[in-house]
Design a protein around this motif. Structure first.
Motif, short mmCIF file in Angstrom:
data_model
loop_
_atom_site.label_atom_id
_atom_site.label_comp_id
_atom_site.label_asym_id
_atom_site.label_seq_id
_atom_site.Cartn_x
_atom_site.Cartn_y
_atom_site.Cartn_z
N UNK A 1 0.84 -1.20 0.00
CA UNK A 1 0.00 0.00 0.00
C UNK A 1 0.88 1.25 0.00
N UNK A 2 1.99 1.20 0.76
CA UNK A 2 2.91 2.37 0.76
C UNK A 2 3.52 2.54 -0.64
N UNK A 3 3.88 1.40 -1.27
CA UNK A 3 4.45 1.44 -2.63
C UNK A 3 3.45 2.02 -3.61
N UNK A 4 2.19 1.59 -3.50
CA UNK A 4 1.14 2.10 -4.39
C UNK A 4 0.98 3.61 -4.19
N UNK A 5 1.00 4.02 -2.90
CA UNK A 5 0.80 5.43 -2.58
C UNK A 5 1.94 6.29 -3.15
N UNK A 6 3.19 5.83 -2.92
CA UNK A 6 4.33 6.64 -3.37
C UNK A 6 4.51 6.52 -4.88
N UNK A 7 4.56 5.25 -5.36
CA UNK A 7 4.88 5.01 -6.77
C UNK A 7 3.78 5.46 -7.71
N UNK A 8 2.56 5.00 -7.47
CA UNK A 8 1.47 5.26 -8.42
C UNK A 8 0.79 6.61 -8.16
N UNK B 1 -5.47 15.06 0.86
CA UNK B 1 -6.54 14.09 0.55
C UNK B 1 -5.94 12.74 0.19
N UNK B 2 -4.88 12.75 -0.66
CA UNK B 2 -4.29 11.48 -1.10
C UNK B 2 -3.55 10.78 0.03
N UNK C 1 1.63 9.21 -6.10
CA UNK C 1 2.42 10.44 -6.05
C UNK C 1 3.37 10.61 -7.23
N UNK C 2 4.16 9.55 -7.56
CA UNK C 2 5.14 9.73 -8.64
C UNK C 2 4.50 9.66 -10.01
N UNK C 3 3.67 8.63 -10.24
CA UNK C 3 3.10 8.44 -11.58
C UNK C 3 1.94 9.41 -11.84
N UNK C 4 0.99 9.43 -10.92
CA UNK C 4 -0.23 10.24 -11.16
C UNK C 4 -0.12 11.64 -10.57
N UNK C 5 0.99 11.94 -9.94
CA UNK C 5 1.25 13.27 -9.35
C UNK C 5 0.05 13.73 -8.50
N UNK C 6 -0.29 12.86 -7.53
CA UNK C 6 -1.46 13.13 -6.68
C UNK C 6 -1.29 14.34 -5.79
N UNK C 7 -0.09 14.93 -5.75
CA UNK C 7 0.13 16.12 -4.92
C UNK C 7 -0.17 17.40 -5.71
N UNK C 8 -0.59 17.23 -6.98
CA UNK C 8 -0.79 18.41 -7.81
C UNK C 8 -2.27 18.68 -8.08
N UNK C 9 -2.56 19.95 -8.27
CA UNK C 9 -3.89 20.34 -8.75
C UNK C 9 -3.79 20.37 -10.28
#
Ligand SMILES: Nc1ncnc2c1ncn2[C@@H]1O[C@H](COP(=O)(O)OP(=O)(O)OP(=O)(O)O)[C@@H](O)[C@H]1O
Length: 371
Positions: free
Chosen positions: A56-63, A334-335, A65-73
């Protein structure tokens, strides 16, 4: 519980007791409670639990945050304008027209909104008239008068149309042989209104001669918006001369995928070229592109004439897509919260309910678990 105890006492004592119960309940609202943890001392359960946590941590960081850039608007409402200009000169020598020099004003249709380059055009001049033609494959409107040939039991009917009727000429090669060396200037301006960001695909330079010298190259000149026609067709995987003979349609896709956290210089267009008039199987009978247009004139006697052109050429469809992203605390929180909640929910679900490997847990007052 407290209230039950009170009822068994005398009336005065009951009232006092109930009051203290209510007070105790109210004060308990201000208490801080913690969860009770149970430790399962079992290696298999522990390894599986950590594996779920890690994935789950890998999914959160890799997918996320890094891939889908979940920290961005994100802003996907790109606004764009495209202006095109085609250049190139060709000389032809034909029996019908003699020596002719062709410039963009001759082969770009329509001239101000470049979408079609005619590379081939059989032409004929004709005159408006009434003519006798066979009924079938008529090229005009029936006048209502017909003649019957009794000998051959055939007949002809008169039509209103242009004389002579159009000859069905098939092109046997491209007319503008060097059209693959023509160049297209594609000027594209874009805006992402949410971030008040705007950019163009033209290099920002003070060198005025840059555009006259450069040709687009993905590696060497990614900011040069001038494309050679032959290179565009090559990038679609087709042969220019084949396409020039019967025409075709080409999509030029400009994609802006901008990470605005990296900075202005890293927001660049990516070009993609596809042939649109052909299917993957390459067996379409609908391949190619042509249309007819006419130029009208009158002679000194006032008779109407027209030159009819059936033009074969390449139609360009330019599409602009894009999205931009920039750091924003709200999607980040949120993410992260969603990831942590997912992790907690998954682990509790696994340990308490899934019973994956047929373990049985017995909750005892002492150590846990007993297998
Ligand atoms: N299709 C093209 N191929 C090569 N160079 C081009 C093409 N279109 C424009 N250019 C060059 O790019 C530069 C900018 O073109 P732009 O149309 O903005 O200016 P312009 O002065 O109106 O161009 P021009 O009068 O030469 O058509 C000019 O130097 C022009 O010659």
């Amino acid at each position: 519980m407290c209230e039950n105890l009170c009822t068994s006492l005398g009336t005065l004592t009951t009232t006092c007791c109930t009051m203290s119960c209510i007070k105790a309940r109210f004060l308990s609202l201000l208490d801080y409670k913690t969860e009770k943890y149970l430790v399962a001392k079992n290696k298999k359960v522990g390894i599986l639990y950590r594996a779920i946590q890690l994935s789950i941590i890998g999914y959160l960081i890799g997918w996320v945050f890094l891939r889908k850039k979940g920290y961005q608007e994100m802003d996907e409402s790109i606004q764009s304008s495209v202006i095109t200009k085609l250049k190139g000169v060709s000389v032809t020598q034909t029996l019908e027209s003699g020596l002719m020099v062709w410039g963009p004003e001759d082969y770009v249709i329509p001239p101000q909104l470049f979408s079609f380059v005619s590379i081939n055009r059989p032409a004929q001049s004709d005159k408006r008239n009434a003519t006798k033609r066979h009924f079938f494959f008529s090229k005009g409107s029936m006048s209502g008068r017909c003649l019957r040939d009794a000998e051959n039991s055939t007949g002809t009917c008169e039509i209103y149309g242009w004389c002579p009727v159009e000859r069905q000429l098939k092109p046997n090669g491209s007319l503008l042989q060097n059209a693959e060396n023509f160049t297209i200037y594609i000027k594209n301006f874009i805006q992402f209104p949410k971030f008040s960001f705007s950019k163009s695909n033209v290099l920002e330079t003070t060198d005025k001669s840059y555009l006259t010298k450069c040709r687009y190259d993905e590696q060497l000149h990614p900011y040069c918006p001038i494309f050679r026609l032959g290179d565009i067709i090559k990038r679609t995987g087709h042969n220019f001369q084949d396409m020039a003979t019967f025409g075709g349609a080409i999509a030029i896709m400009i994609n802006w995928d901008c990470d605005l956290d990296k900075g202005y210089a890293y927001c660049n267009p990516q070009y993609d070229f596809t042939r649109l008039d052909i299917s993957v199987s390459n067996k379409s009978i609908a391949a190619g592109f042509n249309f007819r247009h006419a130029r009208y004139f009158k002679n000194s006697a006032g008779e109407s004439f027209r030159s009819l052109f059936k033009v074969y050429g390449i139609r360009f469809v330019i599409m602009v897509h894009g999205k931009a992203g920039m750091f924003n605390i709200i999607p980040t929180v949120i993410n992260v919260a969603a990831g942590l909640a997912l992790m907690g929910a998954f682990c509790i679900f696994y340990v308490l309910y899934m019973n994956l490997f047929k373990f049985h847990y017995y909750i005892t007052t002492s150590d846990f678990p007993v297998l």
